[in-house]
Enzyme design. Sequence first.
Site, PDB file in Angstrom:
ATOM      1  N   ARG A 133       0.839  -1.204   0.000  1.00  0.00           N
ATOM      2  CA  ARG A 133       0.000   0.000   0.000  1.00  0.00           C
ATOM      3  C   ARG A 133       0.867   1.245   0.000  1.00  0.00           C
ATOM      4  O   ARG A 133       0.582   2.217  -0.719  1.00  0.00           O
ATOM      5  CB  ARG A 133      -0.936   0.011   1.213  1.00  0.00           C
ATOM      6  N   CYS A 193      -1.075   6.488   8.813  1.00  0.00           N
ATOM      7  CA  CYS A 193      -1.384   5.175   8.226  1.00  0.00           C
ATOM      8  C   CYS A 193      -2.486   5.413   7.208  1.00  0.00           C
ATOM      9  O   CYS A 193      -2.410   6.365   6.442  1.00  0.00           O
ATOM     10  CB  CYS A 193      -1.802   4.188   9.321  1.00  0.00           C
TER      11      CYS A 193
END
Length: 299
Positions: free
Chosen positions: A198, A257
Amino acid sequence: MTYTTLISATELQAQIDSGAPLMVFDCSFDLMQASAGAQQYREAHIPGAVYADLNNHLSAKHGLPGAGGTVTAQEADKPASGGRHPLPSRERFAMWLSSVGFANNMQAVVYDRQGANYCGRLWWMLKWAGHNAVAVLDGGLQAWQAAGGAVNSGEEPSHFQSHFQLAEPLRRLTTASDVLAHLQQPGQTVIDARAGARYRGEVEPLDPVAGHIPGALNRPFAENIGADGRFKPAALLRAEFDALLAGRNPATVVHQCGSGVSAVPNLLAMEVAGLGTTALFAGSWSEWCSDPSRPVEKG
């Protein structure tokens, strides 16, 4: 004794046995199945634990579209951050703490079943509310049960209302504007807690844009946890973060995040490692990539 970072299952049992003012919170959750955490709590939890739901208790409600446009929140309900899991205001959070009977003289212990991915959120929020006596149960419910700790099923009796009073924040909340203003400058080091794929922009299962904040370093939050399900020893965490930072000042670190939840284990790990307190960009990637004018990096 006050616990402010981690607490072991044995230490928690001693706190319970001593009768010290204490509240335990079960923060189990599943991003892909929002009801799973509450079901896990009903199946087994530490006796007396209060369930803290990421969506309903630890996040603000998103604005809902109405006949006259998006509903404008009252002051106490205005989110304190953006992103997929916006922080509630400190005032709204204090109201929830009071509603479950949590008081300023209590030690808080938070846990989950997911490697401290979700309980870290409540740990950080209590620090942000000015409450220092909060610790993560190292190893989660699994460690508690392995140590012979009892569990209950079903619901727990309600607690009497308390009056939790906010104090000066003990941890720093950073905004997207702050991060952008200091992007790739020596006074700011962004650490991205998402999985490597990611971070590199190879996949993006949750947000509309793939990639990462330019210049961000990558440390997936799961790297803080050892094979035994507990946080790695302080000396090992220190060595790993020193290697990642490569001479950068730990005090400049801003954690992020996807939506400000799984960044907290990195923040906590740095404190366990003796690297001091650092900042949280709670809106994280989900807020950053929502504005096409903000730069994105891949690879």
